[in-house]
Scaffold this motif. Structure first.
Motif, PDB file in Angstrom:
ATOM      1  N   ARG A   1      -5.623  11.658 -14.769  1.00 36.10           N
ATOM      2  CA  ARG A   1      -4.892  10.920 -13.748  1.00 36.10           C
ATOM      3  C   ARG A   1      -5.857  10.473 -12.660  1.00 36.10           C
ATOM      4  N   GLY A   2      -5.527   9.368 -12.044  1.00 35.12           N
ATOM      5  CA  GLY A   2      -6.333   8.855 -10.944  1.00 35.12           C
ATOM      6  C   GLY A   2      -5.517   7.918 -10.080  1.00 35.12           C
ATOM      7  N   LEU A   3      -6.186   7.240  -9.191  1.00 35.34           N
ATOM      8  CA  LEU A   3      -5.517   6.305  -8.289  1.00 35.34           C
ATOM      9  C   LEU A   3      -5.116   5.043  -9.034  1.00 35.34           C
ATOM     10  N   SER A   4      -3.996   4.450  -8.626  1.00 37.05           N
ATOM     11  CA  SER A   4      -3.621   3.142  -9.136  1.00 37.05           C
ATOM     12  C   SER A   4      -4.586   2.095  -8.574  1.00 37.05           C
TER      13      SER A   4
ATOM     14  N   GLY B   1       0.815  -1.205   0.000  1.00 36.34           N
ATOM     15  CA  GLY B   1       0.000   0.000   0.000  1.00 36.34           C
ATOM     16  C   GLY B   1       0.843   1.247   0.000  1.00 36.34           C
ATOM     17  N   TRP B   2       1.813   1.330   0.918  1.00 34.39           N
ATOM     18  CA  TRP B   2       2.628   2.541   0.961  1.00 34.39           C
ATOM     19  C   TRP B   2       3.568   2.628  -0.227  1.00 34.39           C
ATOM     20  N   GLY B   3       3.959   1.470  -0.751  1.00 35.07           N
ATOM     21  CA  GLY B   3       4.824   1.501  -1.924  1.00 35.07           C
ATOM     22  C   GLY B   3       4.083   1.952  -3.161  1.00 35.07           C
ATOM     23  N   GLY B   4       2.752   1.662  -3.233  1.00 33.83           N
ATOM     24  CA  GLY B   4       1.987   2.025  -4.412  1.00 33.83           C
ATOM     25  C   GLY B   4       1.549   3.467  -4.421  1.00 33.83           C
ATOM     26  N   MET B   5       1.595   4.158  -3.285  1.00 32.77           N
ATOM     27  CA  MET B   5       1.131   5.522  -3.228  1.00 32.77           C
ATOM     28  C   MET B   5       2.214   6.475  -3.715  1.00 32.77           C
ATOM     29  N   GLY B   6       1.746   7.524  -4.365  1.00 34.77           N
ATOM     30  CA  GLY B   6       2.665   8.588  -4.723  1.00 34.77           C
ATOM     31  C   GLY B   6       3.480   8.321  -5.956  1.00 34.77           C
ATOM     32  N   ALA B   7       3.146   7.326  -6.752  1.00 29.63           N
ATOM     33  CA  ALA B   7       3.900   7.068  -7.962  1.00 29.63           C
ATOM     34  C   ALA B   7       3.547   8.117  -9.000  1.00 29.63           C
ATOM     35  N   ALA B   8       4.520   8.890  -9.460  1.00 26.67           N
ATOM     36  CA  ALA B   8       4.281   9.971 -10.414  1.00 26.67           C
ATOM     37  C   ALA B   8       4.383   9.459 -11.832  1.00 26.67           C
TER      38      ALA B   8
ATOM     39  N   MET C   1      -6.125   9.756  -0.946  1.00 27.18           N
ATOM     40  CA  MET C   1      -6.572  10.840  -1.817  1.00 27.18           C
ATOM     41  C   MET C   1      -5.743  12.100  -1.594  1.00 27.18           C
ATOM     42  N   ALA C   2      -5.349  12.367  -0.359  1.00 25.41           N
ATOM     43  CA  ALA C   2      -4.515  13.535  -0.090  1.00 25.41           C
ATOM     44  C   ALA C   2      -3.171  13.413  -0.808  1.00 25.41           C
ATOM     45  N   GLU C   3      -2.617  12.210  -0.834  1.00 28.25           N
ATOM     46  CA  GLU C   3      -1.349  12.024  -1.525  1.00 28.25           C
ATOM     47  C   GLU C   3      -1.506  12.161  -3.033  1.00 28.25           C
ATOM     48  N   LEU C   4      -2.666  11.740  -3.558  1.00 32.22           N
ATOM     49  CA  LEU C   4      -2.915  11.923  -4.990  1.00 32.22           C
ATOM     50  C   LEU C   4      -2.955  13.404  -5.341  1.00 32.22           C
ATOM     51  N   ILE C   5      -3.624  14.210  -4.518  1.00 31.00           N
ATOM     52  CA  ILE C   5      -3.688  15.657  -4.767  1.00 31.00           C
ATOM     53  C   ILE C   5      -2.292  16.257  -4.752  1.00 31.00           C
ATOM     54  N   GLU C   6      -1.510  15.921  -3.739  1.00 29.09           N
ATOM     55  CA  GLU C   6      -0.157  16.467  -3.615  1.00 29.09           C
ATOM     56  C   GLU C   6       0.730  16.011  -4.772  1.00 29.09           C
ATOM     57  N   ASP C   7       0.620  14.740  -5.130  1.00 27.09           N
ATOM     58  CA  ASP C   7       1.434  14.208  -6.213  1.00 27.09           C
ATOM     59  C   ASP C   7       1.054  14.834  -7.554  1.00 27.09           C
TER      60      ASP C   7
END
Length: 465
Positions: free
Chosen positions: A251-254, A23-30, A56-62
């Motif tokens: 763009r969206g979530l993986s 989960g944490w590895g999949g978040m924030g992939a640009a 979702m917060a990380e998606l916005i920031e990314d």
């Protein structure tokens, strides 16, 4: 049975570690932006729906970082959000990133039926522009975040939205949403650019309700020329229309982030928790570790992640766990009694007061409470009786055992054998009343056939000579 249970516990811990790592590895992939072959730049469109949670917060920031680093002309958030479960400090951090972005940021509330409320509305109010689709609403901002009190907002008359929600027509009539009205001069220029003859006597200016809404996000994008979006005027059915030239990247979530975002929604986390605990309870009355135990452990882990994100009452969670213990006490006797009823009370109370500050529809609560009632009053006791009547485990040892009648066996009732309650029927003509002793004469499927130890009449099934 102790070793399989330890194995199940170890599987839960190992599975939780794997899911957390993934989960944490999949978040924030640009993701890199596509090339600008037409020279009109790239606009990035990001979908923000549901709760504003850590994913979702990380998606916005990314997305802000991707748009800035990739040289995008414009960043647009397509929003349908009503609640936030991240801290106010995190929301403030995101709001300042939006306000300070070197790339213009716009927000479109859509499609039809979407709404922007609560703290998410305060977050996206600092964008450069806000558009709405027909059938949408904005409002119920709640108390203002002190850290954002000095930031300019994209809409006017914000106090109208503080304690109520306005529909799209009210947003336009109250002047909350900015709208550039068309004039005959602007229409004449568009007709000329599209090569269409212009007759001011026949051309009508669209009403405000048509001009100030964007049914589709494409309609919203082509009106953002002042923020760098490039569009051409083309002829469509004899009328001029804006056609996008700037490339658009969505763009969206993986897939993995979508899983974690879905799990962190109130009804899904509740359903996963209930089903997971039920499957693990079921597994405790089976031989070895099976599919039910593994699936239940995985669902329980996912529910644990969701509840770690969502605000909840710990005591209500303890009631849900305690209800499973109460169910287990009666399940092992195969007859639902006091503890099953107590467990249902605890389960209903834990369900009703589980969440703190976020709401859940009554539909999953009623459906799951009903399903648990059916399972614990009928399904699980029958399953246990069936399990212990199979040749694999067997109950032949019970033949000849003495027991006590709990409910009159006339001809059906309940008896207690070695402290456990069993359904029984008498195989003699004489009924046996509560408190008397009986002997197990035969096992017939899920039932014990018993006979009184004294004064039994002749078996009515025996034929007379």
């Amino acid at each position: 049975m102790r070793t399989p249970r330890l194995t199940l516990a170890a599987a839960c811990l190992a599975g939780g570690g794997v899911l957390a790592t993934l989960g944490w590895g999949g978040m924030g992939a640009a993701a890199a932006l596509p090339g600008d072959e037409a020279g009109a730049g790239v606009a990035v469109v990001v979908e923000v729906t549901g709760l504003i949670d850590p994913v979702m917060a990380e998606l916005i920031e990314d997305s802000l970082a991707v748009a800035t680093d990739g040289g995008a002309r414009l960043l647009v958030f397509r929003v349908d959000a009503q609640r936030s479960v991240v801290s106010d400090a995190r929301l403030t951090e995101l709001a300042r990133a939006i306000a300070d972005s070197s790339v213009p940021v716009a927000v479109w509330v859509g499609p039809n039926g979407a709404s922007l409320e609560g703290k998410p509305a305060q977050l996206f109010a600092v964008a450069d522009a806000v558009g709405i689709a027909p059938g949408t609403g904005v409002g119920n901002l709640g108390p203002p975040l002190a850290s954002l009190s000095g930031e300019p907002v994209a809409w006017a008359n914000q106090e109208l939205l503080r304690d109520r929600k306005l529909g799209w027509r009210q947003l336009i009539s109250e002047g909350v949403v900015a709208c550039d009205r068309l004039t005959l001069d602007v229409l004449a220029d568009r007709y000329a650019e599209a090569g269409i003859p212009f007759d001011p006597q026949q051309v009508q200016i669209p009403p405000d309700e048509e001009q100030c809404v964007a049914p589709l996000i494409g309609d919203f994008l082509v009106d953002l020329e002042e923020f760098g979006f490039v569009a051409d005027v083309v002829e469509v059915d004899g009328r001029p229309r804006l056609s996008p030239v700037t490339q658009v990247q969505f763009r969206g979530l993986s897939l993995l982030d979508q899983l974690f975002h879905t799990v962190a929604s109130p009804p899904v986390a509740y359903l996963l928790l209930t089903i997971g605990m039920g499957l693990m309870l079921f597994e405790f009355y089976t031989a070895g570790i099976g599919v039910a135990g593994v699936v239940g452990a995985l669902l329980f882990i996912l529910a644990g992640y969701g509840l770690s994100v969502l605000p909840h009452h710990p005591w209500a969670l303890a009631l849900l766990a305690g209800s499973m213990v109460a169910f287990g006490i009666d399940i092992q006797t195969s007859v639902p009694r006091f503890w099953t009823s107590a467990g249902m009370v605890m389960f209903a109370a834990g369900t009703w007061w589980l969440y703190d500050g976020v709401s859940m529809s009554w539909i999953p609560m009623v459906v799951m409470t009903g399903a648990v009632a059916v399972a614990m009053f009928s399904g699980m006791p029958s399953m246990v009786r069936t399990r212990f009547s199979t040749p694999t485990i067997g109950r032949d040892w019970m033949i000849g055992e003495l027991g006590e009648v709990v409910e009159d066996v006339a001809p059906d009732g309940v008896v207690r054998i070695r402290g456990a309650l069993w359904r029984a029927r008498v195989n003699r003509a004489t009924p046996v009343v509560a408190g008397e002793q009986v002997r197990v004469a035969e096992i017939d499927g899920l039932w014990l056939e018993v006979e009184p130890t004294e004064g039994a009449a002749r078996d009515y099934r025996e034929r007379r000579r």
